[in-house]
Design a protein around this motif. Structure first.
Motif, PDB file in Angstrom:
ATOM      1  N   TYR A 155      11.454  -3.101 -11.975  1.00 51.36           N
ATOM      2  CA  TYR A 155      12.670  -3.238 -11.171  1.00 51.36           C
ATOM      3  C   TYR A 155      12.392  -3.019  -9.691  1.00 51.36           C
ATOM      4  N   PHE A 156      11.763  -1.910  -9.360  1.00 54.26           N
ATOM      5  CA  PHE A 156      11.402  -1.624  -7.974  1.00 54.26           C
ATOM      6  C   PHE A 156       9.893  -1.723  -7.811  1.00 54.26           C
ATOM      7  N   GLN A 157       9.476  -2.063  -6.617  1.00 54.48           N
ATOM      8  CA  GLN A 157       8.054  -2.097  -6.316  1.00 54.48           C
ATOM      9  C   GLN A 157       7.806  -1.392  -4.989  1.00 54.48           C
ATOM     10  N   LEU A 158       6.685  -0.684  -4.910  1.00 50.33           N
ATOM     11  CA  LEU A 158       6.335   0.028  -3.687  1.00 50.33           C
ATOM     12  C   LEU A 158       5.653  -0.918  -2.714  1.00 50.33           C
ATOM     13  N   ARG A 159       5.860  -0.678  -1.438  1.00 49.19           N
ATOM     14  CA  ARG A 159       5.120  -1.415  -0.422  1.00 49.19           C
ATOM     15  C   ARG A 159       3.653  -0.996  -0.501  1.00 49.19           C
ATOM     16  N   PRO A 160       2.726  -1.943  -0.397  1.00 47.68           N
ATOM     17  CA  PRO A 160       1.299  -1.594  -0.497  1.00 47.68           C
ATOM     18  C   PRO A 160       0.884  -0.502   0.481  1.00 47.68           C
ATOM     19  N   GLU A 161       1.437  -0.535   1.693  1.00 48.26           N
ATOM     20  CA  GLU A 161       1.041   0.452   2.685  1.00 48.26           C
ATOM     21  C   GLU A 161       1.569   1.854   2.369  1.00 48.26           C
ATOM     22  N   ALA A 162       2.503   1.954   1.412  1.00 46.24           N
ATOM     23  CA  ALA A 162       3.027   3.270   1.030  1.00 46.24           C
ATOM     24  C   ALA A 162       2.292   3.863  -0.161  1.00 46.24           C
ATOM     25  N   ALA A 163       1.430   3.071  -0.790  1.00 44.57           N
ATOM     26  CA  ALA A 163       0.806   3.493  -2.052  1.00 44.57           C
ATOM     27  C   ALA A 163       0.047   4.806  -1.929  1.00 44.57           C
ATOM     28  N   GLY A 164      -0.693   4.988  -0.839  1.00 46.36           N
ATOM     29  CA  GLY A 164      -1.471   6.209  -0.685  1.00 46.36           C
ATOM     30  C   GLY A 164      -0.613   7.458  -0.638  1.00 46.36           C
ATOM     31  N   ASP A 165       0.541   7.360   0.011  1.00 43.89           N
ATOM     32  CA  ASP A 165       1.439   8.514   0.094  1.00 43.89           C
ATOM     33  C   ASP A 165       2.026   8.850  -1.274  1.00 43.89           C
ATOM     34  N   TYR A 166       2.337   7.831  -2.056  1.00 42.45           N
ATOM     35  CA  TYR A 166       2.841   8.071  -3.409  1.00 42.45           C
ATOM     36  C   TYR A 166       1.740   8.586  -4.326  1.00 42.45           C
ATOM     37  N   ASP A 167       0.501   8.171  -4.065  1.00 45.32           N
ATOM     38  CA  ASP A 167      -0.615   8.686  -4.861  1.00 45.32           C
ATOM     39  C   ASP A 167      -0.710  10.205  -4.728  1.00 45.32           C
ATOM     40  N   ALA A 168      -0.459  10.706  -3.521  1.00 41.57           N
ATOM     41  CA  ALA A 168      -0.504  12.152  -3.312  1.00 41.57           C
ATOM     42  C   ALA A 168       0.579  12.855  -4.133  1.00 41.57           C
ATOM     43  N   LEU A 169       1.765  12.252  -4.185  1.00 32.08           N
ATOM     44  CA  LEU A 169       2.843  12.826  -4.994  1.00 32.08           C
ATOM     45  C   LEU A 169       2.503  12.747  -6.484  1.00 32.08           C
ATOM     46  N   ALA A 170       1.839  11.664  -6.884  1.00 32.73           N
ATOM     47  CA  ALA A 170       1.456  11.521  -8.291  1.00 32.73           C
ATOM     48  C   ALA A 170       0.457  12.606  -8.690  1.00 32.73           C
ATOM     49  N   ALA A 171      -0.497  12.872  -7.822  1.00 34.46           N
ATOM     50  CA  ALA A 171      -1.503  13.895  -8.120  1.00 34.46           C
ATOM     51  C   ALA A 171      -0.867  15.271  -8.280  1.00 34.46           C
ATOM     52  N   ALA A 172       0.251  15.488  -7.587  1.00 33.69           N
ATOM     53  CA  ALA A 172       0.952  16.772  -7.674  1.00 33.69           C
ATOM     54  C   ALA A 172       1.941  16.818  -8.829  1.00 33.69           C
ATOM     55  N   GLY A 173       2.109  15.703  -9.546  1.00 31.77           N
ATOM     56  CA  GLY A 173       3.037  15.681 -10.680  1.00 31.77           C
ATOM     57  C   GLY A 173       4.459  15.354 -10.305  1.00 31.77           C
ATOM     58  N   ILE A 174       4.694  14.893  -9.078  1.00 34.40           N
ATOM     59  CA  ILE A 174       6.048  14.564  -8.626  1.00 34.40           C
ATOM     60  C   ILE A 174       6.397  13.109  -8.932  1.00 34.40           C
ATOM     61  N   PHE A 175       5.478  12.212  -8.651  1.00 35.91           N
ATOM     62  CA  PHE A 175       5.726  10.780  -8.783  1.00 35.91           C
ATOM     63  C   PHE A 175       5.155  10.251 -10.101  1.00 35.91           C
ATOM     64  N   HIS A 176       5.962   9.424 -10.785  1.00 36.00           N
ATOM     65  CA  HIS A 176       5.554   8.872 -12.085  1.00 36.00           C
ATOM     66  C   HIS A 176       5.910   7.396 -12.153  1.00 36.00           C
ATOM     67  N   THR A 177       5.120   6.652 -12.923  1.00 32.21           N
ATOM     68  CA  THR A 177       5.370   5.222 -13.081  1.00 32.21           C
ATOM     69  C   THR A 177       5.810   4.874 -14.500  1.00 32.21           C
ATOM     70  N   SER A 178       5.990   5.870 -15.339  1.00 37.41           N
ATOM     71  CA  SER A 178       6.510   5.628 -16.683  1.00 37.41           C
ATOM     72  C   SER A 178       7.409   6.791 -17.085  1.00 37.41           C
ATOM     73  N   GLN A 179       8.383   6.466 -17.925  1.00 46.01           N
ATOM     74  CA  GLN A 179       9.293   7.485 -18.417  1.00 46.01           C
ATOM     75  C   GLN A 179       8.545   8.538 -19.225  1.00 46.01           C
ATOM     76  N   GLU A 180       7.563   8.102 -19.995  1.00 47.78           N
ATOM     77  CA  GLU A 180       6.807   9.025 -20.838  1.00 47.78           C
ATOM     78  C   GLU A 180       6.068  10.069 -19.999  1.00 47.78           C
ATOM     79  N   SER A 181       5.479   9.624 -18.901  1.00 42.29           N
ATOM     80  CA  SER A 181       4.767  10.544 -18.019  1.00 42.29           C
ATOM     81  C   SER A 181       5.719  11.560 -17.401  1.00 42.29           C
ATOM     82  N   LEU A 182       6.874  11.087 -16.954  1.00 43.89           N
ATOM     83  CA  LEU A 182       7.847  12.006 -16.349  1.00 43.89           C
ATOM     84  C   LEU A 182       8.330  13.034 -17.360  1.00 43.89           C
ATOM     85  N   LEU A 183       8.588  12.596 -18.583  1.00 41.87           N
ATOM     86  CA  LEU A 183       9.080  13.525 -19.601  1.00 41.87           C
ATOM     87  C   LEU A 183       8.023  14.557 -19.975  1.00 41.87           C
TER      88      LEU A 183
END
Length: 202
Positions: free
Chosen positions: A120-148
């Motif tokens: 449904y939504f897509q990230l801008r390529p130039e924002a990917a690195g910033d979201y990667d940092a959130l993912a490493a910290a457990g804040i950002f997720h790309t699947s419902q299973e991961s978030l749960l």
């Protein structure tokens, strides 16, 4: 309990003539994902979940859809009052769309989980690195299973996780790149002058 009252902020209701390619069939799938995640979050934590969305229903009858779940602890609220005030009455914010609520929640340093899926939504390529940092910290997720899975881990240590140095560093990194507003008029002027890129999320 450590984890109580979850607030979910969701995308605005689909207006296909104005929001292509967010067509009704794609929005319906997104809406079912919203309801599914709210249900699973409640089952996992036993805590109330409030779904906050735009004030206009536009024919989707979302209130009935929520009531049909048959779970009184899952409630719907259309946007009324300031988001930041509503945020303060929750213990955890889950955002599943590209909106300013991500930056608002992180600027308030409020425990937050973010779910953005490519369907449904897509990230801008130039924002990917910033979201990667959130993912490493457990804040950002790309699947419902991961978030749960992360939500299950946070049932007893939400505050310790959120205040940990690695989590706070990821938040600062993200806000510097995607939510920077500065500390004075000089910074606003730089951001808003023609030819300057205004801060944005996603």
């Amino acid at each position: 309990p450590i984890l109580s009252h979850i607030l979910r902020s969701t995308a605005g209701l689909c207006r296909p003539s104005l929001e292509y390619p967010y067509t009704p069939d794609r929005f319906e799938r997104y809406l079912q994902t919203q309801l599914g995640l709210a249900t699973e979050a409640h089952k996992l934590t036993g805590q109330p979940v409030t779904i906050r969305t735009r004030p206009r229903d536009l024919g989707w009858d979302v209130r009935t859809m929520v009531q049909t779940l048959g779970i009184p602890q899952i409630t719907l609220e259309f946007q009324q009052g300031k988001f930041i005030d509503r945020l303060a009455r929750s213990r955890l914010h889950i955002c599943d769309n590209c909106s300013t609520t991500i930056a608002e929640s992180l600027w308030a340093n409020h425990p937050t989980l973010i779910l953005i899926t490519d369907d449904y939504f897509q990230l801008r390529p130039e924002a990917a690195g910033d979201y990667d940092a959130l993912a490493a910290a457990g804040i950002f997720h790309t699947s419902q299973e991961s978030l749960l899975r992360q939500l299950a881990r946070l049932k007893t240590n939400l505050d310790a996780w959120w205040q940990a140095g690695a989590t706070q560093a990821a938040i600062r990194h993200f806000l510097e790149g995607q939510g920077r507003i500065g500390v004075g008029l000089k910074h606003w002027k730089t951001a808003l002058l023609p030819g300057k890129q205004s801060p944005q999320v996603c």
